[in-house]
Every structure is written in C-alpha cells, then in structure tokens.
Design an enzyme around this catalytic site. Structure first.
Site, PDB file in Angstrom:
ATOM      1  N   ARG A 125       0.806  -1.230   0.000  1.00  0.00           N
ATOM      2  CA  ARG A 125       0.000   0.000   0.000  1.00  0.00           C
ATOM      3  C   ARG A 125       0.839   1.281   0.000  1.00  0.00           C
ATOM      4  O   ARG A 125       0.401   2.324   0.454  1.00  0.00           O
ATOM      5  CB  ARG A 125      -0.975   0.014   1.187  1.00  0.00           C
ATOM      6  CG  ARG A 125      -2.053  -1.068   1.098  1.00  0.00           C
ATOM      7  CD  ARG A 125      -3.238  -0.711   1.969  1.00  0.00           C
ATOM      8  NE  ARG A 125      -4.320  -1.676   1.766  1.00  0.00           N
ATOM      9  CZ  ARG A 125      -4.612  -2.658   2.603  1.00  0.00           C
ATOM     10  NH1 ARG A 125      -3.880  -2.823   3.709  1.00  0.00           N
ATOM     11  NH2 ARG A 125      -5.607  -3.474   2.370  1.00  0.00           N
ATOM     12  N   LYS A 147       5.305  11.097 -11.785  1.00  0.00           N
ATOM     13  CA  LYS A 147       4.427  10.343 -12.676  1.00  0.00           C
ATOM     14  C   LYS A 147       4.959   8.919 -12.805  1.00  0.00           C
ATOM     15  O   LYS A 147       6.110   8.713 -13.181  1.00  0.00           O
ATOM     16  CB  LYS A 147       4.371  10.981 -14.065  1.00  0.00           C
ATOM     17  CG  LYS A 147       3.395  12.115 -14.195  1.00  0.00           C
ATOM     18  CD  LYS A 147       3.310  12.503 -15.666  1.00  0.00           C
ATOM     19  CE  LYS A 147       2.308  13.599 -15.904  1.00  0.00           C
ATOM     20  NZ  LYS A 147       2.216  13.940 -17.336  1.00  0.00           N
ATOM     21  N   GLU A 189      13.710  15.532 -25.329  1.00  0.00           N
ATOM     22  CA  GLU A 189      13.052  16.069 -24.137  1.00  0.00           C
ATOM     23  C   GLU A 189      13.785  17.305 -23.616  1.00  0.00           C
ATOM     24  O   GLU A 189      13.179  18.182 -23.001  1.00  0.00           O
ATOM     25  CB  GLU A 189      12.976  15.000 -23.042  1.00  0.00           C
ATOM     26  CG  GLU A 189      12.077  13.813 -23.387  1.00  0.00           C
ATOM     27  CD  GLU A 189      10.591  14.106 -23.176  1.00  0.00           C
ATOM     28  OE1 GLU A 189      10.240  15.262 -22.868  1.00  0.00           O
ATOM     29  OE2 GLU A 189       9.791  13.172 -23.332  1.00  0.00           O
ATOM     30  N   LYS A 230      11.312  21.648 -14.710  1.00  0.00           N
ATOM     31  CA  LYS A 230      10.247  20.709 -14.374  1.00  0.00           C
ATOM     32  C   LYS A 230       9.854  20.822 -12.913  1.00  0.00           C
ATOM     33  O   LYS A 230       8.666  20.721 -12.572  1.00  0.00           O
ATOM     34  CB  LYS A 230      10.668  19.274 -14.695  1.00  0.00           C
ATOM     35  CG  LYS A 230       9.512  18.294 -14.475  1.00  0.00           C
ATOM     36  CD  LYS A 230       9.693  16.991 -15.185  1.00  0.00           C
ATOM     37  CE  LYS A 230       8.417  16.152 -15.119  1.00  0.00           C
ATOM     38  NZ  LYS A 230       8.550  14.853 -15.791  1.00  0.00           N
ATOM     39  N   GLU A 240      -1.154  17.620 -12.568  1.00  0.00           N
ATOM     40  CA  GLU A 240      -1.429  17.941 -13.966  1.00  0.00           C
ATOM     41  C   GLU A 240      -2.882  18.343 -14.194  1.00  0.00           C
ATOM     42  O   GLU A 240      -3.580  17.836 -15.071  1.00  0.00           O
ATOM     43  CB  GLU A 240      -1.066  16.764 -14.890  1.00  0.00           C
ATOM     44  CG  GLU A 240      -0.911  17.191 -16.354  1.00  0.00           C
ATOM     45  CD  GLU A 240      -0.432  16.072 -17.257  1.00  0.00           C
ATOM     46  OE1 GLU A 240      -1.023  15.904 -18.324  1.00  0.00           O
ATOM     47  OE2 GLU A 240       0.526  15.366 -16.896  1.00  0.00           O
ATOM     48  N   ASN A 248       3.716  18.174 -21.971  1.00  0.00           N
ATOM     49  CA  ASN A 248       3.354  17.179 -22.976  1.00  0.00           C
ATOM     50  C   ASN A 248       3.460  17.713 -24.397  1.00  0.00           C
ATOM     51  O   ASN A 248       2.918  17.105 -25.335  1.00  0.00           O
ATOM     52  CB  ASN A 248       1.929  16.664 -22.725  1.00  0.00           C
ATOM     53  CG  ASN A 248       1.853  15.778 -21.504  1.00  0.00           C
ATOM     54  OD1 ASN A 248       2.601  14.819 -21.379  1.00  0.00           O
ATOM     55  ND2 ASN A 248       0.955  16.116 -20.589  1.00  0.00           N
ATOM     56  N   HIS A 251       3.757  15.346 -27.300  1.00  0.00           N
ATOM     57  CA  HIS A 251       3.484  13.997 -26.823  1.00  0.00           C
ATOM     58  C   HIS A 251       2.168  13.423 -27.349  1.00  0.00           C
ATOM     59  O   HIS A 251       2.031  12.205 -27.448  1.00  0.00           O
ATOM     60  CB  HIS A 251       3.484  13.964 -25.298  1.00  0.00           C
ATOM     61  CG  HIS A 251       4.855  14.048 -24.695  1.00  0.00           C
ATOM     62  ND1 HIS A 251       5.703  15.105 -24.925  1.00  0.00           N
ATOM     63  CD2 HIS A 251       5.533  13.200 -23.872  1.00  0.00           C
ATOM     64  CE1 HIS A 251       6.834  14.913 -24.263  1.00  0.00           C
ATOM     65  NE2 HIS A 251       6.756  13.760 -23.635  1.00  0.00           N
ATOM     66  N   HIS A 255       2.845   9.969 -28.752  1.00  0.00           N
ATOM     67  CA  HIS A 255       2.300   8.758 -28.137  1.00  0.00           C
ATOM     68  C   HIS A 255       1.462   7.958 -29.143  1.00  0.00           C
ATOM     69  O   HIS A 255       1.486   6.713 -29.130  1.00  0.00           O
ATOM     70  CB  HIS A 255       1.443   9.113 -26.927  1.00  0.00           C
ATOM     71  CG  HIS A 255       2.249   9.484 -25.721  1.00  0.00           C
ATOM     72  ND1 HIS A 255       1.673   9.984 -24.569  1.00  0.00           N
ATOM     73  CD2 HIS A 255       3.575   9.411 -25.473  1.00  0.00           C
ATOM     74  CE1 HIS A 255       2.612  10.217 -23.678  1.00  0.00           C
ATOM     75  NE2 HIS A 255       3.775   9.871 -24.198  1.00  0.00           N
ATOM     76  N   HIS A 269      10.752   6.579 -27.631  1.00  0.00           N
ATOM     77  CA  HIS A 269       9.872   7.622 -27.100  1.00  0.00           C
ATOM     78  C   HIS A 269      10.326   9.015 -27.528  1.00  0.00           C
ATOM     79  O   HIS A 269       9.528   9.822 -28.029  1.00  0.00           O
ATOM     80  CB  HIS A 269       9.824   7.538 -25.579  1.00  0.00           C
ATOM     81  CG  HIS A 269       9.082   8.673 -24.943  1.00  0.00           C
ATOM     82  ND1 HIS A 269       7.719   8.845 -25.078  1.00  0.00           N
ATOM     83  CD2 HIS A 269       9.519   9.726 -24.204  1.00  0.00           C
ATOM     84  CE1 HIS A 269       7.350   9.945 -24.440  1.00  0.00           C
ATOM     85  NE2 HIS A 269       8.416  10.497 -23.896  1.00  0.00           N
TER      86      HIS A 269
END
Length: 370
Positions: A125, A147, A189, A230, A240, A248, A251, A255, A269
């Site tokens: 958990r 993320k 990036e 960032k 977000e 993004n 992206h 993606h 990527h």
C-alpha cells in the site's frame, strides 16, 4: 565522495526531495543513502541492459555501506511497462520481504523509472522509492515529478499513479554508455523545455549542442536547467490539472505514433516526441497561430541531433490516419471526448488549447503523410 555538480530542490512540503546531478554518483550511492535513510533495505528494480552496465557499481556501493539489498531484473524495452511485468516487480519486492519502511530503487531509463515507481506506490500500500536514472531522457524528465505507470493496449501511460520519489540521483557517467540513438532520443526532451516557454534556452541549445553530445560541462548544465524547469512546474501543478500539461508538448502526436509502431524499436519515445513537436508547431502554423519558419528551425536542430522529424522518417508502414486518430482520442488530456493539444505561438510560447477539432487534426495528418 561523489562530485555533485548541481542540486535541484523540489519543494513539495513534507514530500520535498532533492535531485543530485554529478559524476560517479552510483559509486557513492551507498554513502548518500545511508546518510539520508538510515536503517533501510533496498529493492533494486532494473532491466537486463542496465544490469550489465551499471548494477555492479550500485551493489558494490550498497555493500560497502553495509546496506541490504535485492535485485529484480526485468527485460529492457517499452513493452516492459505491462501488467505482467509490473506484477513480477511487486512480487519480487514481497518475496524479498522488504518492509513498508524500506525503499525501492529505480535503476534505469524512463521505462524502469515509471514501472518501479508504480510498483512502489502499490506494494504494501505504498513504499518510498529513489530514482537513479541512467538515460538522458530519464534524467531530464521522467525521473522528476512523480508520474509513474504502465501502458495499456488502449494507449501509453494510461495506468498509473502520482508517487513522488524521495531522492533522484542522476549520475552523468551513465550517459557515456548510451548508444548515439538513445542519447539523441533523450535530447528531444531537453529541446522540449526550450520550446515550451524558454526561447533563450532553445537558442543556448543551438549553440551548445555539440558540447552536450560530447559530454562537456554543458551536458550537466542542460540537465540541471531541465530539472529546475520541471521542478517549478511540478510545484505549481503536481497532479497535472493545469500548466503541467505543457510538459506534454509533442506527446499527443508522439504517443499515437508509439502506439502505432507497437512500442517497439521502430520508434523510441524521444523520437516520437521529436516528430510530435515538429507536428505541433506545424499544426499551430496551419491554424495561423505560429510563424511557419519555426517548424523548419526546430526540425533542423532536431535533425542535426540525429532525430527523426517527419512521418516518413519512421521505418515500416504506418497505420491509417483513422488509426492514429483513435490513439489520439485516448490521450490522457482528453476531457469529455474533446481533444486537448499543446499548441504554440512560436518558439518558447506553448499553450494549452482545448476543444481542438478532430477533423482539422486528421486533415493535417493526411497532408503530413504526403
């Protein structure tokens, strides 16, 4: 002691953490971890490529500091971000009898960072974890901000959680083992941060790109500037709900292209992001929002860096425009079926545009397919 060239603080209250950037940090990781998290044991999640290149350095450092550890080695590649291998990672943590107060270490690129962070978020958990990114892409982007997640047949990163690391150790020496293609993929990036809202950084990259690729001091400076950027965005919008979506840029297109190519080596990527950023600027110009020459300038810089910039640069046959649009419709930024894109008014002037017409996007993609 390790040479910490740069330190960036992510000020998130009780969940605040540092990003340490420098050479040979893996060799001193044991000392750093023992000082910050005394009495812990560690579950190292990595992939088979990184295990050969970097894992011995880390385990030797942990052993020298007297820190107990176990290793969970997964296959390399984007396809690793799956339910099956997430389960393997979590079961490995439990089989090693790591306790809730122990820590998971994500040693690898963005795939391992995303998966290991998600595993830590659900094992017992919720366990703390440390990011030790070994790729340029991970060091400037995916290791920072919390993320975590895996992919779905419906799209990329659709399953996951926000789970902040307790520490990020970015060892610059690990980048020397990357292939030119992998390094270039990460560089996309880096460029993204200049295109979002810092045109001076983009111009600086145009000047210092050779030194960044050669491993000079500009490499560490570029990584630190990206991390600081960032961190500011994450502090303002951790989940977000607003401005973090700007990260993004490129992206949504990227993606969709990754999904169409099966998350395979056909398109890494960062390569998808590179094409996506050119498309985002081109689409913005098509809508009359941005100067048309910006797309060419951006494409020239990315191409000089060894990156693809057009749909034609992707090896093999792409799916139909309809297939790409289906993937775009599954983007995480979609709200009540309406498409949201990161568009731009020029270099360093990205913005969030909601309710973008799908027909206009499809028509633009058809034109870009030639």
């Amino acid at each position: 002691m390790a040479d910490i060239a740069h330190k960036v603080h992510v000020a998130l209250g009780e969940r605040a953490y540092d990003i340490l950037i420098g050479d040979s940090l893996l060799d001193d990781a044991g000392t750093i971890l023992a000082e910050r998290f005394p009495g812990r044991r560690y579950g190292i999640i990595t992939d088979d490529n990184v295990a050969r290149a970097q894992l011995p350095r880390l385990t030797a450092s942990l052993d020298a500091a007297g820190l107990g550890h176990t290793e969970i080695v997964l296959p390399a590649g984007e396809a690793t971000k799956s339910w099956t291998l997430l389960g393997q990672a979590v079961e490995g943590i439990l089989a090693a009898r790591l306790e809730r107060g122990d820590l998971v270490i994500a040693l690898g690129g963005g795939v391992i960072g995303d998966l290991a962070g998600f595993a830590a978020s659900i094992a017992r958990r919720g366990m703390d974890f440390v990011q030790m990114p070994t790729s340029l892409l991970a060091q400037v982007d995916s290791s920072v901000g919390g993320k975590t997640g895996i992919n779905s047949p419906h799209g990329k990163n659709l399953i996951g959680a926000f789970h902040q690391p307790r520490l990020v150790l970015a060892d610059l020496s690990t980048l020397d083992t990357l292939s030119p293609r992998q390094f270039a993929s990460g560089y996309a990036e880096v460029v993204k941060y200049g295109l979002i809202d810092d045109e001076d950084f983009f111009f600086w990259l145009e000047e210092h790109q050779p030194e960044i690729f050669a491993g000079g001091p500009a490499r560490g400076e570029a990584i630190a500037r990206c991390c600081a950027h960032k961190a500011r965005v994450v502090i303002e919008d951790e989940k977000e709900l607003g401005v973090r979506a700007l990260l993004n840029l490129g992206h949504t297109f990227g993606h969709a292209l990754e999904k169409d190519t099966g998350y395979s080596d056909r398109l890494l990527h960062g390569e998808g992001v590179a094409i996506g950023m050119v498309l985002a600027h081109g689409f913005s110009a098509r809508l009359g929002l941005a100067p048309s020459q910006d797309s060419g300038r951006i494409a020239a810089h990315l191409k000089k860096s060894g990156l693809p910039t057009t749909l034609a640069d992707i090896p093999g046959t792409l799916g139909s425009t309809e297939t790409l649009m289906e993937a775009i419709a599954q983007d995480k930024k979609v709200q009540r079926g309406a498409l949201t894109f990161i568009l731009t008014r020029g270099i360093g002037q990205a913005f969030i545009e909601k309710n973008v017409g799908g027909a206009a996007v499809a028509e633009f993609l058809n034109e870009m397919r030639g």
